[in-house]
Each structure stands twice: as C-alpha cells, then as structure tokens.
Design an enzyme around this catalytic site. Structure first.
Site, PDB file in Angstrom:
ATOM      1  N   HIS A 101       0.819  -1.207   0.083  1.00 18.53           N
ATOM      2  CA  HIS A 101      -0.054  -0.009  -0.083  1.00 18.53           C
ATOM      3  C   HIS A 101       0.903   1.305  -0.071  1.00 18.53           C
ATOM      4  CE1 HIS A 101      -3.888  -2.156   1.763  1.00 18.53           C
ATOM      5  NE2 HIS A 101      -3.216  -2.696   0.789  1.00 18.53           N
ATOM      6  N   GLU A 108       1.053   3.917   1.974  1.00 16.42           N
ATOM      7  CA  GLU A 108       1.480   4.120   3.246  1.00 16.42           C
ATOM      8  C   GLU A 108       2.867   3.198   3.644  1.00 16.42           C
ATOM      9  OE1 GLU A 108      -1.441   3.429   2.421  1.00 16.42           O
ATOM     10  OE2 GLU A 108      -3.056   3.873   3.880  1.00 16.42           O
ATOM     11  N   CYS A 113      -5.857   1.609   6.078  1.00 11.65           N
ATOM     12  CA  CYS A 113      -6.617   0.428   6.778  1.00 11.65           C
ATOM     13  C   CYS A 113      -5.922  -0.254   7.833  1.00 11.65           C
ATOM     14  CB  CYS A 113      -6.378  -0.723   5.434  1.00 11.65           C
ATOM     15  SG  CYS A 113      -4.734  -1.272   5.161  1.00 11.65           S
ATOM     16  N   CYS A 128      -2.001  -0.900   7.513  1.00 13.46           N
ATOM     17  CA  CYS A 128      -1.129   0.275   7.430  1.00 13.46           C
ATOM     18  C   CYS A 128      -1.252   0.901   8.953  1.00 13.46           C
ATOM     19  CB  CYS A 128      -1.781   1.136   6.615  1.00 13.46           C
ATOM     20  SG  CYS A 128      -1.458   0.450   4.844  1.00 13.46           S
TER      21      CYS A 128
END
Length: 368
Positions: free
Chosen positions: A67, A69, A97, A100
């Site tokens: 992701h 992040e 999410c 993360c």
C-alpha cells in the site's frame, strides 16, 4: 533535536501546510493510477521536509502489503536510518486500513493526516479507530478530511472507469453492426475526456452509444452538445473547456453510427425519428434538467425536435456559430470510419433533407 521540534513546532502545523503536503500525496496517487493501480498516494514529512513518498503498488509488485503508506514508511525508515519515525508525519489520500495503521503505530509516527474517508476498510475512525485504542502503548495524532473532495474524486473516477470498461467488455457488438477499434481514437489532440457508454436503453436494442459527461453532476446548468451528420463529439473539443470553467456540466453524445458509438451496417437503420427516440431515452436515463442545447449545422432538426418533445428539461436552444468550433482535422474526421462498412450513417444522413443554415450562438431561443 526531536524533542525541540516537538515542543516548539507542533502547534505551527497549519491547515495550509496539510493541504500542501496532501497535494504532493495526490501526485503520488495519480502516478499509481497511471500504472494501473488504485490511486492512493502518501508522503512522509520530517521537520517540515518531505523525506519519502509512496504510490499504491500491490499489483505491479505482486505484494499485498505494498500500500502507498507502507511503501512510504519503508522509504522513510531507510532515509533516517531508523525504523522509529517518532518525529515524522504521514500524509495519505485515503484513510488507512488496519494493516497500515499497525505499521504506523510500530513506527511511532507523531501524526497521520488523510484525505478521503474509507467506509469499508478505514481504521482511523470509519470502520474502527485503532489510533485511539487506549490499550496500545502509543497513540498517534490523526487528522482526516484534508482535500477530501479532491482525493475522493480521483478514486471515484478510477472506479467509474473500471466499471465502464467492465460494461464495455460485457457488451458485444451486434451482428448487424460494427464497432470502430479504440486505437483509431488514440492520440487525437485536445480530446482527453473519459468515455462513457450506454447500451440498455430500449431504443438501442443492445447497440452501444458513447457520450462525454464532464463537470459537476449537480451543476445549475447542463450544456448538451449535439453534433451533425458528418461529425461527432470531437467537434466540441474547443468549447467544452469554456463550459467547464463556467461551472457547467457538459454532455456530448455520439449518435449511433458516429464517433465511438456502434455503427449499424445498413443505411435504412437511420431515421431522424429513431435517433430522436434514442436521445429522449438517454436524456431521461440521465435525468437531465435545465439543459442548454447546443446545435450546429446538421443537428438543428434533430435537436429542436428533441427540445420540443421535452420542454420541461430544456431551458434554451443555441445554434453555434461555426467560427466557435475548431476545424475537424482529417485524422479526427476519418477516425470513426476505417472503411465503407462503417459509413452507413454518413450515407443515410447525407440523403436526408438538408437542414436550415445555422445562425449564431448568440441567437438563442426557447425549446418551445
């Protein structure tokens, strides 16, 4: 140095700073979109300076943890030489999410700022709020909603395009029609807009009709640009930006047989009555209101009939001065028609009675 920064500068982080860094995160999100990923981007900031960036990359990296992040956190840790990032802030375009958030808490981030909320998987307040759980030994400050509209619009546009392409792929061309290859429209200048298609109107009977739909969906005014018998929506490419700058919603359909729309092989399939019925169903399908209908030579009869049939939806009819329209290049004019089999609509419209000579755009009249 870390404690000095925290004590003296924590209160100096302004809304303007947040927006500035979120703009950089949006640039990363657009880079992800260009690579075919869900458009999410992130930046890590330390002492007011960007030290790392990240774009969503699970597909390209074959990595479910990639992701935006996580990508940014890994780069930031390498930049500072420490897995602890307690004097850093992370800006991300979408609410993070649970995975993360867990990584952010392990990194001891001082602050996390996100743009659009995520009602399905957001773990910073939407579905759950891991950041504020008192059982954890570290609580990170959070701020949501920074440039939320811009972040949401980017995501919505991406998924809308994905849904459109799924519908396109599920809509095979009829045996009595042809479809112009998409490659014919590649690289046409000044035509950057997303394609929209509809095929479930009763009058279409499975044919696929293309149209442009730009600007805010709830704009006070909608400009509907109708092309004539030898052109297509590309004709209005120079006028569309002006309408959008004025805050209008702009729609420009390709009549069946033209542009990116499906093309029946037989000339007898094309009548003004049938094209008018399809347009009426399309206007009702989109529930268009307060419409200003823009016409050009070759579309007057069809357009005026449409407006008179639906006076409650049309506020004004304007005939465009040809000088306001850009010249159709030979490449653009021929793009929809790779061979004679695609040209039945051209022949049919040419055989219809010639329409009145257009006036000027300033000479507007009501649909009645």
């Amino acid at each position: 140095m870390g404690s000095l920064w925290s004590a003296e500068n924590r209160g100096k982080v302004t809304v303007m700073d947040d927006a500035r860094f979120m703009v950089l995160a949006l640039a990363q999100a657009r880079a992800a979109q260009a690579a075919g990923e869900v458009p999410v981007g992130a930046v890590v900031v330390r002492h007011g300076q960007v030290i790392a960036v990240g774009s969503n990359a699970p597909i390209s990296r074959h990595d479910p943890t990639a992701h935006a992040e996580i990508v940014a956190l890994r780069a930031a840790a390498q930049a500072v030489g420490n897995y602890r990032l307690d004097d850093c802030e992370l800006f991300v375009t979408l609410e993070p999410c649970a995975m993360c958030v867990g990584a952010m808490l392990h990194a001891r981030l001082r602050r996390v700022v996100f743009g659009a909320p995520d009602s399905k998987t957001g773990a910073a307040g939407s579905m759950l709020d891991l950041f504020s759980d008192p059982r954890l030994n570290h609580q990170t400050q959070t701020q949501g909603g920074v440039l939320a509209d811009e972040c949401s619009a980017l995501l919505q546009g991406f998924f809308q395009q994905k849904r459109t392409m799924m519908r396109v792929n599920r809509c095979p061309v009829r045996e009595d029609a042809v479809r112009t290859p998409e490659a014919r429209f590649d690289n046409l200048p000044d035509y950057p807009w997303q394609a929209h298609y509809v095929s479930d109107l009763p009058g279409l009977d499975g044919l696929r009709m293309h149209y442009l739909d730009e600007g805010p969906r709830h704009a006070p005014q909608t400009c509907l640009c109708l092309h004539g018998g030898r052109t297509w929506s590309y004709l209005y490419r120079t006028m569309i930006p002006a309408f959008l700058d004025a805050g209008d919603r702009v729609l420009a359909p390709d009549l069946i047989g033209f542009g990116k729309s499906d093309k029946p092989k037989k000339e007898h399939a094309h009548t003004l009555v049938w094209h008018g019925q399809v347009l009426q169903q399309w206007v009702e399908h989109l529930d268009l209101k307060n419409v200003v209908l823009m016409l050009q030579q070759g579309s007057e009869a069809l357009g005026r009939t449409l407006a008179k049939a639906m006076p409650e939806r049309f506020a004004e009819v304007r005939v465009v001065n040809p000088a306001q329209l850009g010249e159709m290049t030979t490449e653009a004019e021929q793009a929809p028609f790779p061979d004679r089999g695609h040209e039945a609509a051209l022949r049919a419209f040419a055989a219809m009675a010639p329409e009145s000579t257009p006036g000027h755009a300033e000479n507007a009249d009501s649909p009645g």
